[in-house]
Enzyme design. Structure first.
Site, mmCIF file in Angstrom:
data_model
loop_
_atom_site.group_PDB
_atom_site.id
_atom_site.type_symbol
_atom_site.label_atom_id
_atom_site.label_comp_id
_atom_site.label_asym_id
_atom_site.label_seq_id
_atom_site.Cartn_x
_atom_site.Cartn_y
_atom_site.Cartn_z
ATOM 1 N N LYS A 65 0.810 -1.227 0.000
ATOM 2 C CA LYS A 65 0.000 0.000 0.000
ATOM 3 C C LYS A 65 0.845 1.280 0.000
ATOM 4 C CE LYS A 65 -4.047 -2.026 2.243
ATOM 5 N NZ LYS A 65 -5.019 -1.930 3.343
ATOM 6 N N ASP A 102 -10.189 2.282 2.900
ATOM 7 C CA ASP A 102 -10.283 1.472 4.128
ATOM 8 C C ASP A 102 -11.061 2.200 5.225
ATOM 9 O OD1 ASP A 102 -8.852 -0.713 3.163
ATOM 10 O OD2 ASP A 102 -6.928 0.174 3.719
#
Ligand code: ATR
Length: 270
Positions: A65, A102
């Site tokens: 990420k 997220d």
């Protein structure tokens, strides 16, 4: 058909392909979503190659990420705040755009699927790693009364608290009770818990674990034993996928029924 994939390492057991296939059916979208085993050396080339071959969007998972973040031409505000990217798409001019869904996936799960408001609440966040960093901005956007970050390494909590203008604490110095406690430590992975005092929680506290599993997580077991209700992070997983789907297809799929179906499947499998 439009191509999408999730890149990570390991990736074989990712639930994302079946989640997105379900969303596609639900919303009548024709698309293919597969897994791509990320390579430690070649990750950036794999991403470029995917989009050069007319791929439409990628999800990025552990451990890439931050590397995805570093290679973007344009970043959303929430990706900038998170310092990490879990969703990529390519603009018409070839710019790589990165977002992080997220946090908003978790907050929507808490609000819409569990009916819990974060507004005016005293919120305790456990942990100060990437998981907590990723949810801070969307949590703060709900205007809680206060957000306290507690971490084993207090300095890390303090750095985040300074950046996001909230409070930091050691576990020992915390003063409860809190209205909402969110566990973002990776301690649950090894079945352990930070040293949480009983005074942090009462029967009115609502608890959320970013982790999920077939069995009740150790954190939710701790809450349950103290009379508090809560939920695990399965809905966060589905929620972040729904927000990525929305970015790519401009349709936000309903998530609650899929979370229920996945829960049933998990409980049936042994
Ligand atoms: P992630 O990306 O999942 O957030 P991370 O960035 O490695 O992973 O962060 C892990 C978090 O879990 C940290 O807050 C870590 O605390 P430290 O910063 O003090 O290391 C926390 N953590 C991991 N194991 C823990 C344990 N056994 N007890 C308490 N906290 C723990």
């Amino acid at each position: 058909m439009d191509q999408y994939a999730v890149v990570g390492n390991p990736i074989a057991h990712s639930k994302s392909p079946s989640i997105h296939a379900h969303f596609a059916t639900l919303t009548n979208q024709a698309l293919v979503y597969s897994t791509l085993l990320g390579d430690e050396v070649e990750f950036e080339n794999q991403v470029r190659d995917f989009f050069e071959k007319d791929g439409k969007g990628l999800n990025i998972t552990v451990p890439f990420k931050e590397r995805a973040y570093a290679m973007c031409d344009i970043l959303s505000q929430r990706a900038k705040q998170a310092g990490a990217v879990n969703t990529l798409l390519m603009g018409k001019n070839g710019d790589l755009f990165g977002d992080n869904t997220d946090g908003i996936g978790m907050v929507r799960d808490i609000i819409h699927n569990h009916g819990q408001s974060l507004t005016d609440k005293r919120i305790l966040l456990l942990g100060a790693g990437g998981a907590v960093r990723g949810v801070l901005e969307p949590v703060l956007a709900e205007n809680p009364e206060s957000v306290t970050i507690a971490n084993r390494t207090v300095e890390k909590a303090q750095l985040l608290a300074d950046q996001f203008d909230c409070l930091a604490s050691s576990f020992e110095a915390l003063e409860g009770p809190f209205d909402i406690i969110i566990n973002g430590t990776s301690a649950s992975l090894s079945g352990s818990l930070p040293p949480l005092k009983d005074e942090l929680i009462n029967a009115d506290t609502w608890c959320y674990d970013m982790m999920y599993g077939k069995e009740r997580t150790v954190f939710l077991q701790w809450a349950h034993e103290r009379g508090a209700d809560g939920a695990d992070g399965l809905g966060m997983l589905v929620g972040q996928a729904a927000e990525a789907f929305y970015l790519w297809r401009q349709i936000r799929p309903e998530t609650a029924s899929l979370v229920d179906a996945m829960r049933e499947q998990m409980e049936a499998a042994y």
